[in-house]
Write an enzyme that holds these catalytic residues in place. Structure first.
Site, PDB file in Angstrom:
ATOM      1  N   SER A 144     -39.691 -52.568 -13.633  1.00  0.00           N
ATOM      2  CA  SER A 144     -39.184 -52.404 -12.272  1.00  0.00           C
ATOM      3  C   SER A 144     -37.708 -52.061 -12.328  1.00  0.00           C
ATOM      4  O   SER A 144     -36.997 -52.480 -13.255  1.00  0.00           O
ATOM      5  CB  SER A 144     -39.368 -53.702 -11.472  1.00  0.00           C
ATOM      6  OG  SER A 144     -38.697 -53.641 -10.230  1.00  0.00           O
ATOM      7  N   TYR A 157     -38.776 -62.446 -10.607  1.00  0.00           N
ATOM      8  CA  TYR A 157     -39.375 -61.138 -10.861  1.00  0.00           C
ATOM      9  C   TYR A 157     -38.424 -60.267 -11.680  1.00  0.00           C
ATOM     10  O   TYR A 157     -38.814 -59.664 -12.688  1.00  0.00           O
ATOM     11  CB  TYR A 157     -39.695 -60.472  -9.527  1.00  0.00           C
ATOM     12  CG  TYR A 157     -40.410 -59.148  -9.642  1.00  0.00           C
ATOM     13  CD1 TYR A 157     -41.757 -59.089  -9.957  1.00  0.00           C
ATOM     14  CD2 TYR A 157     -39.736 -57.948  -9.404  1.00  0.00           C
ATOM     15  CE1 TYR A 157     -42.425 -57.869 -10.044  1.00  0.00           C
ATOM     16  CE2 TYR A 157     -40.387 -56.729  -9.489  1.00  0.00           C
ATOM     17  CZ  TYR A 157     -41.740 -56.698  -9.805  1.00  0.00           C
ATOM     18  OH  TYR A 157     -42.386 -55.481  -9.896  1.00  0.00           O
TER      19      TYR A 157
END
Length: 261
Positions: A144, A157
């Site tokens: 990401s 995350y």
């Protein structure tokens, strides 16, 4: 475009029962690969398996939890026994638990790191140990852009994706002498169920595109969300011979949201 490269080759895709993982499975099947679709959700895998009967490749479903060293090792061994030597691995399995850093629970932190980082480690090492003596193979980890740009309510995350990114690049350095390439695709806001879950039932597209100044989040310069097709195209390129001299690369697919980091 890729048929001659992937036809008859064995690929493992984790997180295969939805989102980016499902799209990567479909693309590899269209290119003629024998795909081992791996996910913890066996019911959703069953639906996926029946959806790809008309393409040149094949899908064989494997239910496994990437957090478990035993399940990962047993599954990779089963894939090679049933389908043949693994040539490609795509790490797509992931979870997102949104909360501010001080409100995040230990359980959320542990679960996020277990899937997004430990899962990449376990799958990649299990496959790499088998690829090394064959001196060929390509591994892509879907991470990401949050791994490189702080995001509000995404501490776990972001940390997990940063760990997966660093691990994949280091693995690529160590395996380069064996001809094995390891790369990262770093999507931005991608139109998936995971992203829509953050919107609380509404449509957050315009906010994602415009940015949120109060959260120090710039918008998306190209003016649209990333699609699963955008991410899949990047994955297929990095797996393929078109990227034969590319390894340890962090390929951002985010419409410029990270400002070209």
């Amino acid at each position: 475009m890729y048929e001659d490269q992937f036809r008859g080759q064995v690929a493992i895709v984790t997180g295969a029962a939805g989102g980016i993982g499902e799209a990567v499975v479909s693309a590899l099947c269209r290119a003629g690969a024998s795909v081992a679709a791996l996910d913890v959700d066996g019911d959703r895998l069953s639906a996926l398996f029946g959806a790809h009967d008309d393409v040149p490749g094949t899908v064989t479903q494997f239910t496994a939890d990437v957090r478990s060293a035993v399940e990962v090792e047993d599954t990779v061994a089963a894939v090679e026994e049933r389908l043949g030597p693994v040539a490609f691995l795509v790490n797509c399995a992931g979870v997102l638990r949104a909360a501010t850093a001080v409100e995040l629970t230990e359980r959320d932190w542990d679960d996020t790191l277990a899937v997004n980082a430990r899962g990449v480690f376990l799958m990649s090492t299990a496959v790499a140990r088998r690829m090394t003596p064959r001196r060929r193979g390509s591994i892509v980890t879907v991470a990401s852009n949050a791994a490189g740009v702080p995001r509000v309510r995404m501490s776990a995350y972001a940390a997990s994706k940063a760990a997966a990114t660093a691990y994949t690049k280091t693995l690529g350095l160590e395996l380069a002498s064996s001809g094995i390439r390891c790369n990262v695709v770093a999507p931005g806001s991608t139109d998936t169920a995971m992203l829509r879950g953050l919107w609380g039932g509404g449509d957050g597209t315009s906010v994602s595109v415009a940015g949120v100044p109060t959260e120090y989040r710039v918008g998306i310069p190209l003016g649209r969300l990333t699609t699963v097709a955008d991410v899949t195209n990047a994955v297929m390129f990095l797996l393929s011979d078109q990227a034969a001299n590319v390894t340890m690369h962090d390929f951002y697919v985010d419409g410029g949201a990270a400002l070209g980091r």
